[in-house]
Design a protein around this motif. Structure first.
Motif, mmCIF file in Angstrom:
data_model
loop_
_atom_site.group_PDB
_atom_site.id
_atom_site.type_symbol
_atom_site.label_atom_id
_atom_site.label_comp_id
_atom_site.label_asym_id
_atom_site.label_seq_id
_atom_site.Cartn_x
_atom_site.Cartn_y
_atom_site.Cartn_z
ATOM 1 N N UNK A 1 0.783 -1.149 0.145
ATOM 2 C CA UNK A 1 0.090 -0.022 0.062
ATOM 3 C C UNK A 1 0.817 1.066 -0.112
ATOM 4 N N UNK A 2 2.018 1.388 0.875
ATOM 5 C CA UNK A 2 2.754 2.217 1.010
ATOM 6 C C UNK A 2 3.484 2.570 -0.351
ATOM 7 N N UNK A 3 4.001 1.656 -1.026
ATOM 8 C CA UNK A 3 4.599 1.987 -2.185
ATOM 9 C C UNK A 3 3.617 2.402 -3.335
ATOM 10 N N UNK A 4 2.639 1.539 -3.313
ATOM 11 C CA UNK A 4 1.717 1.986 -4.566
ATOM 12 C C UNK A 4 1.087 3.497 -4.331
ATOM 13 N N UNK A 5 0.830 3.793 -2.951
ATOM 14 C CA UNK A 5 0.216 5.126 -2.802
ATOM 15 C C UNK A 5 1.242 6.271 -2.539
ATOM 16 N N UNK A 6 2.393 5.877 -2.341
ATOM 17 C CA UNK A 6 3.640 6.741 -2.453
ATOM 18 C C UNK A 6 4.439 6.855 -3.618
ATOM 19 N N UNK A 7 3.782 6.125 -4.721
ATOM 20 C CA UNK A 7 4.723 5.819 -5.855
ATOM 21 C C UNK A 7 5.384 7.181 -6.349
ATOM 22 N N UNK A 8 4.404 8.094 -6.542
ATOM 23 C CA UNK A 8 4.663 9.361 -7.172
ATOM 24 C C UNK A 8 5.460 10.605 -6.207
ATOM 25 N N UNK A 9 5.602 10.057 -4.927
ATOM 26 C CA UNK A 9 6.008 10.905 -3.896
ATOM 27 C C UNK A 9 7.571 11.327 -4.135
ATOM 28 N N UNK A 10 8.155 11.562 -5.049
ATOM 29 C CA UNK A 10 9.519 11.495 -5.399
ATOM 30 C C UNK A 10 9.993 13.077 -5.253
ATOM 31 N N UNK A 11 9.058 13.859 -5.170
ATOM 32 C CA UNK A 11 9.391 15.488 -5.157
ATOM 33 C C UNK A 11 9.952 15.762 -3.651
ATOM 34 N N UNK A 12 11.023 16.456 -3.667
ATOM 35 C CA UNK A 12 11.915 16.370 -2.267
ATOM 36 C C UNK A 12 11.004 17.248 -1.180
ATOM 37 N N UNK A 13 9.968 18.104 -1.831
ATOM 38 C CA UNK A 13 9.269 18.949 -1.070
ATOM 39 C C UNK A 13 7.940 18.438 -0.518
ATOM 40 N N UNK A 14 7.770 17.042 -0.759
ATOM 41 C CA UNK A 14 6.316 16.431 -0.693
ATOM 42 C C UNK A 14 6.245 16.218 0.863
ATOM 43 N N UNK A 15 4.962 16.548 1.285
ATOM 44 C CA UNK A 15 4.938 16.394 2.902
ATOM 45 C C UNK A 15 5.205 15.082 3.256
ATOM 46 N N UNK A 16 5.092 13.804 2.552
ATOM 47 C CA UNK A 16 5.335 12.573 2.819
ATOM 48 C C UNK A 16 6.973 12.513 3.192
ATOM 49 N N UNK B 1 20.513 14.007 -1.987
ATOM 50 C CA UNK B 1 20.830 13.298 -0.925
ATOM 51 C C UNK B 1 19.421 12.775 -0.601
ATOM 52 N N UNK B 2 18.484 13.745 -0.415
ATOM 53 C CA UNK B 2 17.140 13.183 -0.084
ATOM 54 C C UNK B 2 16.777 12.200 -1.298
ATOM 55 N N UNK B 3 17.157 12.338 -2.573
ATOM 56 C CA UNK B 3 16.251 11.350 -3.594
ATOM 57 C C UNK B 3 17.018 10.131 -3.563
ATOM 58 N N UNK B 4 18.321 10.159 -3.157
ATOM 59 C CA UNK B 4 19.275 8.916 -2.821
ATOM 60 C C UNK B 4 18.409 8.262 -1.660
ATOM 61 N N UNK B 5 18.398 8.808 -0.548
ATOM 62 C CA UNK B 5 17.531 8.143 0.372
ATOM 63 C C UNK B 5 16.069 7.401 0.154
ATOM 64 N N UNK B 6 15.401 8.294 -0.403
ATOM 65 C CA UNK B 6 13.924 7.828 -0.746
ATOM 66 C C UNK B 6 14.174 6.656 -1.932
ATOM 67 N N UNK B 7 14.946 6.934 -2.926
ATOM 68 C CA UNK B 7 14.987 5.825 -4.063
ATOM 69 C C UNK B 7 15.644 4.386 -3.422
ATOM 70 N N UNK C 1 22.147 -1.686 2.426
ATOM 71 C CA UNK C 1 21.638 -0.429 2.061
ATOM 72 C C UNK C 1 22.098 0.889 2.967
ATOM 73 N N UNK C 2 22.189 0.430 4.146
ATOM 74 C CA UNK C 2 22.437 1.563 5.140
ATOM 75 C C UNK C 2 23.893 1.980 4.920
ATOM 76 N N UNK C 3 24.627 1.048 4.745
ATOM 77 C CA UNK C 3 26.177 1.238 4.570
ATOM 78 C C UNK C 3 26.231 2.088 3.093
ATOM 79 N N UNK C 4 25.501 1.700 2.243
ATOM 80 C CA UNK C 4 25.789 2.409 0.792
ATOM 81 C C UNK C 4 25.317 3.993 1.218
ATOM 82 N N UNK C 5 24.047 4.039 1.751
ATOM 83 C CA UNK C 5 23.534 5.328 1.898
ATOM 84 C C UNK C 5 24.347 6.182 2.716
#
Length: 221
Positions: free
Chosen positions: A113-128, A153-159, A184-188
């Motif tokens: 549900x989270x991935x589907x409903x937040x699929x478009x939330x890649x804008x760094x300024x999005x409230x989510x 950096x935000x996009x790296x984390x979100x992606x 993933x934690x190490x890479x981020x």
């Protein structure tokens, strides 16, 4: 004229009906896009009349927002419980990443549900993405993180988190979870300028903290 008030029993009944609708929506949205789910299906899954749906929600998009907030709130509450007394942004970020991945493993339907409903939330300024922005900003301000820009950096984390969650939904063993979370934690962290040995130590400690906390009731499992 006396103002009519609902009885406690009516309040409880309304709360149960609303919860049934939210849970029905969550189950349906885990498998299909909101546009492909009908109000009739949601009402049937909740075992209520179609007209009852509109006593609680204007439309299915409003229900989807409530479902998204409910699911997100569960994992956010777990993260807050783990990071409340921690000031180091790198440690806070690692705990957040591992918590999201553990959530995907333990609650796959909610994660879908989270991935589907937040699929478009890649804008760094999005409230989510408020938590991600805050963590990155703290890291830059303290000198802990170094990257071309906070937005990158935000996009790296979100992606990375979204990709990790999707991977775990397809390959959900506990061993895969631990390996994915730590890696993933190490890479981020390393991508954000944290030296490799330090990133490794923080990642391992975060995995241990999240799993120990989850197994003792600290994180939803």
């Amino acid at each position: 004229m006396a103002v009519s008030q609902q009885s406690p029993r009516q309040d409880r009944r309304r709360a149960r009906t609303r919860l049934a609708l939210v849970e029905a929506g969550q189950g349906l949205f885990a498998d299909r896009d909101v546009d492909s789910v009908s109000v009739d299906e949601i009402a049937a899954a909740a075992d209520v009349a179609k007209g009852t749906f509109y006593n609680y929600f204007t439309d299915k998009e409003e229900l989807a927002q409530v479902v998204a907030a409910t699911v997100r709130g569960e994992v956010e509450a777990a993260i807050t419980g783990l990071t409340g007394s921690i000031t180091d942004p790198a440690t806070r970020l690692a705990l957040a990443v591992v918590s999201f991945l553990r959530y995907a493993h333990d609650r796959p339907d909610s994660a879908r549900v989270m991935l589907r409903l937040f699929a478009g939330a890649t804008a760094t300024a999005a409230p989510v993405n408020q938590r991600a922005r805050s963590l990155i900003a703290q890291g830059f301000a303290s000198g802990r993180f170094r990257a071309p820009s906070e937005s990158a950096a935000i996009l790296l984390l979100i992606g990375a988190v979204q990709a990790g969650m999707a991977h775990l939904l397809d390959h959900g063993s506990r061993a895969t979870l631990i390996e994915t979370a730590e890696g993933l934690c190490q890479l981020i962290l390393h991508g954000l300028g944290v030296p490799a040995p330090t990133a490794t130590r923080i990642a391992r400690n975060a995995v241990a903290a999240v799993f120990e906390g989850a197994d003792s009731g600290g994180v939803p499992a």
